[in-house]
Design a protein around this motif. Structure first.
Motif, PDB file in Angstrom:
ATOM      1  N   GLY A 213      17.748   6.084  10.763  1.00 23.16           N
ATOM      2  CA  GLY A 213      17.292   5.428  11.978  1.00 23.16           C
ATOM      3  C   GLY A 213      16.666   4.084  11.691  1.00 23.16           C
ATOM      4  O   GLY A 213      17.001   3.417  10.708  1.00 23.16           O
ATOM      5  N   ALA A 214      15.730   3.672  12.539  1.00 24.58           N
ATOM      6  CA  ALA A 214      15.059   2.391  12.340  1.00 24.58           C
ATOM      7  C   ALA A 214      14.232   2.385  11.060  1.00 24.58           C
ATOM      8  O   ALA A 214      14.094   1.361  10.399  1.00 24.58           O
ATOM      9  CB  ALA A 214      14.175   2.074  13.545  1.00 24.58           C
ATOM     10  N   LYS A 215      13.685   3.557  10.691  1.00 19.02           N
ATOM     11  CA  LYS A 215      12.961   3.714   9.439  1.00 19.02           C
ATOM     12  C   LYS A 215      13.518   4.915   8.691  1.00 19.02           C
ATOM     13  O   LYS A 215      13.897   5.912   9.304  1.00 19.02           O
ATOM     14  CB  LYS A 215      11.460   3.888   9.690  1.00 19.02           C
ATOM     15  CG  LYS A 215      10.783   2.661  10.270  1.00 19.02           C
ATOM     16  CD  LYS A 215       9.287   2.881  10.429  1.00 19.02           C
ATOM     17  CE  LYS A 215       8.603   1.647  10.989  1.00 19.02           C
ATOM     18  NZ  LYS A 215       7.133   1.843  11.153  1.00 19.02           N
TER      19      LYS A 215
ATOM     20  N   ILE B  23      11.713   0.258   6.323  1.00 19.97           N
ATOM     21  CA  ILE B  23      12.471  -0.377   7.408  1.00 19.97           C
ATOM     22  C   ILE B  23      13.952  -0.459   7.022  1.00 19.97           C
ATOM     23  O   ILE B  23      14.298  -0.933   5.942  1.00 19.97           O
ATOM     24  CB  ILE B  23      11.925  -1.782   7.705  1.00 19.97           C
ATOM     25  CG1 ILE B  23      10.468  -1.687   8.181  1.00 19.97           C
ATOM     26  CG2 ILE B  23      12.762  -2.471   8.782  1.00 19.97           C
ATOM     27  CD1 ILE B  23       9.828  -3.038   8.396  1.00 19.97           C
ATOM     28  N   ASN B  24      14.808  -0.015   7.913  1.00 17.02           N
ATOM     29  CA  ASN B  24      16.252   0.012   7.678  1.00 17.02           C
ATOM     30  C   ASN B  24      16.881  -1.295   8.150  1.00 17.02           C
ATOM     31  O   ASN B  24      16.884  -1.590   9.347  1.00 17.02           O
ATOM     32  CB  ASN B  24      16.856   1.208   8.413  1.00 17.02           C
ATOM     33  CG  ASN B  24      18.340   1.371   8.149  1.00 17.02           C
ATOM     34  OD1 ASN B  24      18.937   0.584   7.438  1.00 17.02           O
ATOM     35  ND2 ASN B  24      18.920   2.402   8.725  1.00 17.02           N
ATOM     36  N   LEU B  25      17.411  -2.081   7.209  1.00 15.12           N
ATOM     37  CA  LEU B  25      18.043  -3.364   7.549  1.00 15.12           C
ATOM     38  C   LEU B  25      19.543  -3.366   7.272  1.00 15.12           C
ATOM     39  O   LEU B  25      20.170  -4.416   7.335  1.00 15.12           O
ATOM     40  CB  LEU B  25      17.390  -4.502   6.754  1.00 15.12           C
ATOM     41  CG  LEU B  25      15.907  -4.755   7.024  1.00 15.12           C
ATOM     42  CD1 LEU B  25      15.407  -5.892   6.150  1.00 15.12           C
ATOM     43  CD2 LEU B  25      15.671  -5.067   8.484  1.00 15.12           C
TER      44      LEU B  25
ATOM     45  N   SER C  99      22.015  -0.710   8.459  1.00 15.40           N
ATOM     46  CA  SER C  99      22.653   0.446   9.085  1.00 15.40           C
ATOM     47  C   SER C  99      23.570   0.012  10.205  1.00 15.40           C
ATOM     48  O   SER C  99      23.431  -1.068  10.770  1.00 15.40           O
ATOM     49  CB  SER C  99      21.592   1.410   9.615  1.00 15.40           C
ATOM     50  OG  SER C  99      22.188   2.447  10.366  1.00 15.40           O
TER      51      SER C  99
ATOM     52  N   ASN D  48      23.619   1.857  12.897  1.00 16.44           N
ATOM     53  CA  ASN D  48      23.037   2.641  13.978  1.00 16.44           C
ATOM     54  C   ASN D  48      22.608   1.724  15.115  1.00 16.44           C
ATOM     55  O   ASN D  48      21.432   1.637  15.464  1.00 16.44           O
ATOM     56  CB  ASN D  48      21.845   3.455  13.451  1.00 16.44           C
ATOM     57  CG  ASN D  48      21.318   4.426  14.478  1.00 16.44           C
ATOM     58  OD1 ASN D  48      22.041   4.867  15.363  1.00 16.44           O
ATOM     59  ND2 ASN D  48      20.061   4.768  14.367  1.00 16.44           N
ATOM     60  N   TYR D  49      23.570   1.006  15.697  1.00 13.41           N
ATOM     61  CA  TYR D  49      23.257   0.013  16.713  1.00 13.41           C
ATOM     62  C   TYR D  49      22.651   0.642  17.962  1.00 13.41           C
ATOM     63  O   TYR D  49      21.742   0.090  18.569  1.00 13.41           O
ATOM     64  CB  TYR D  49      24.517  -0.752  17.126  1.00 13.41           C
ATOM     65  CG  TYR D  49      25.203  -1.460  16.002  1.00 13.41           C
ATOM     66  CD1 TYR D  49      24.566  -2.479  15.297  1.00 13.41           C
ATOM     67  CD2 TYR D  49      26.498  -1.121  15.630  1.00 13.41           C
ATOM     68  CE1 TYR D  49      25.197  -3.142  14.270  1.00 13.41           C
ATOM     69  CE2 TYR D  49      27.137  -1.774  14.600  1.00 13.41           C
ATOM     70  CZ  TYR D  49      26.491  -2.781  13.921  1.00 13.41           C
ATOM     71  OH  TYR D  49      27.119  -3.428  12.897  1.00 13.41           O
TER      72      TYR D  49
ATOM     73  N   GLY E  72      21.492   3.923  18.298  1.00  9.15           N
ATOM     74  CA  GLY E  72      20.605   5.056  18.099  1.00  9.15           C
ATOM     75  C   GLY E  72      21.298   6.397  18.009  1.00  9.15           C
ATOM     76  O   GLY E  72      20.668   7.446  18.158  1.00  9.15           O
TER      77      GLY E  72
ATOM     78  N   GLU F 177      20.009   9.211  15.394  1.00  2.85           N
ATOM     79  CA  GLU F 177      18.742   9.917  15.539  1.00  2.85           C
ATOM     80  C   GLU F 177      18.975  11.389  15.854  1.00  2.85           C
ATOM     81  O   GLU F 177      19.967  11.755  16.488  1.00  2.85           O
ATOM     82  CB  GLU F 177      17.916   9.284  16.663  1.00  2.85           C
ATOM     83  CG  GLU F 177      17.666   7.799  16.507  1.00  2.85           C
ATOM     84  CD  GLU F 177      16.735   7.494  15.363  1.00  2.85           C
ATOM     85  OE1 GLU F 177      16.046   8.410  14.906  1.00  2.85           O
ATOM     86  OE2 GLU F 177      16.696   6.327  14.926  1.00  2.85           O
TER      87      GLU F 177
ATOM     88  N   TRP G  78      16.986  -2.776   1.944  1.00  2.00           N
ATOM     89  CA  TRP G  78      15.813  -2.064   2.429  1.00  2.00           C
ATOM     90  C   TRP G  78      14.581  -2.928   2.183  1.00  2.00           C
ATOM     91  O   TRP G  78      14.499  -3.633   1.201  1.00  2.00           O
ATOM     92  CB  TRP G  78      15.642  -0.733   1.695  1.00  2.00           C
ATOM     93  CG  TRP G  78      16.917   0.041   1.616  1.00  2.00           C
ATOM     94  CD1 TRP G  78      17.760   0.102   0.541  1.00  2.00           C
ATOM     95  CD2 TRP G  78      17.522   0.819   2.624  1.00  2.00           C
ATOM     96  NE1 TRP G  78      18.835   0.871   0.830  1.00  2.00           N
ATOM     97  CE2 TRP G  78      18.722   1.334   2.093  1.00  2.00           C
ATOM     98  CE3 TRP G  78      17.162   1.145   3.932  1.00  2.00           C
ATOM     99  CZ2 TRP G  78      19.547   2.157   2.825  1.00  2.00           C
ATOM    100  CZ3 TRP G  78      17.994   1.976   4.643  1.00  2.00           C
ATOM    101  CH2 TRP G  78      19.165   2.474   4.105  1.00  2.00           C
TER     102      TRP G  78
END
Length: 337
Positions: free
Chosen positions: A150-152, A178-180, A182, A184-185, A187, A190, A334
């Motif tokens: 996810g975002a993190k 922090i995920n930079l 991915s 996962n545009y 979501g 999750e 990351w």
């Protein structure tokens, strides 16, 4: 160039002349500060907030202006980055020279003895870059995670005793990173929230898959509903949905265009689109990213001049762009939070 009512100033003030309706910025778009309008008194504007705004060309030809917000790289950061790469490259060649004459005995950027008999996987400069530049920071890339992407994310810590040639797991987990890097545009990755709830409901109703193509027995009412919604959103007659991105782009473009056709492709298109365009056998011309003025110029030239040598009209002219430009060209990265 005459001014149309859409571009003429309403208050009678003179506007600075710009080329092709745009200010001469590097990305071909108009860069302007966000302003507070009298029609929106409640909106509070900050001078540091900027927007990139593509103005309407030829008096409102594009009545829905393109908006894109981003943060430009500071000049100092860019200069220091290029200088760092240049210094590392120079020292890399110097150290390779010293290693060749047995003066440099450090094995940081040398292949292992047991690997020297293998066929080289890279060209000379790629091999040099991998050993002397990438190997120094290899511990930052391809890091395994042990959580939902996810975002993190939670990252598994690694350690190396041979200058990042191999890694060993320490058993420690770095949490809340922090995920930079991915995809996962929206979501979907999750395990909680509206996306996860909707996915569970759809799985209970339709199952995990149809095990067939839409042309045979794999077409569902959800597919048709999504296509109608996409067509309505884009303002077109209809839309078609496919189940896989890379195969869709690389295999369907050759069915749409071929020899005698012209394809205008955005310069930042995904590799799947680039492959499909090449497989089609069409003539390819690339326009600047999200630059409608450059695209229109190429379109005008293609229509006026036609095909090379014969100057016959093109059979088809296909414009290829993306809906969401991905990070496929950059490794996953990351940053600790």
């Amino acid at each position: 160039m005459t001014e149309s009512p859409a571009t003429k100033p309403a208050d009678g003030e003179a506007r600075p002349r710009v080329k092709n309706g745009l200010k001469p910025e590097r990305n071909g778009l108009v860069k302007s500060l966000r302003r507070c309008h009298e029609r929106q008194p409640k909106r509070h504007c900050h001078p540091e907030e900027e927007e990139v705004h593509a103005a309407a060309l030829n008096g409102g030809l594009y009545n829905r202006p393109f908006l894109e917000s981003f943060e430009e790289t500071p000049m100092l950061v860019a200069v220091l980055t290029y200088m760092g790469y240049g210094i590392l490259t120079v020292f890399g060649y110097l150290r390779d020279f010293l290693r060749h004459w047995k003066i440099e005995r450090c094995h940081i950027a040398r292949e292992k003895e047991e690997q020297k008999d293998f066929v080289p996987l890279y060209q000379d400069f790629e091999n040099f870059y991998t050993r002397n530049l990438y190997m120094r920071i290899r511990d930052n890339w391809n890091r395994p995670i042990c959580s939902v992407p996810g975002a993190k994310v939670d990252v598994i810590e690694r350690a190396s005793s041979d200058y990042n040639w191999t890694f060993n797991y320490t058993g420690r987990v770095v949490q809340e990173v922090i995920n930079l890097g991915s995809y996962n545009y929206l979501g979907f990755a999750e395990n909680t929230g509206p996306c996860a709830t909707s996915a569970a409901e759809v799985t209970a109703k339709y199952g995990v898959g149809v095990a067939s193509t839409r042309q045979e027995i794999g077409n569902l009412d959800g597919h048709e509903e999504m296509e109608k919604l996409v067509a309505k959103f884009l303002g077109v007659e209809s839309a078609m949905a496919f189940g896989m991105g890379f195969a869709t782009n690389s295999m369907n473009i050759p069915a749409l265009a071929g020899k005698g056709c012209l394809i205008l492709s955005d310069e930042l298109n995904h590799a799947s689109l680039v492959l499909g365009v090449r497989l089609s056998g069409s003539t390819i011309r690339v326009f600047k990213h999200n630059n409608m003025q450059n695209l229109e110029k190429l379109l005008r030239e293609a229509i006026v001049h036609g095909q090379p040598r014969t100057h016959r009209p093109w059979k088809k002219i296909l414009i290829v762009v993306e809906g969401i430009y991905s990070s496929i060209n950059t490794p996953g990265e990351w940053m600790a939070g």
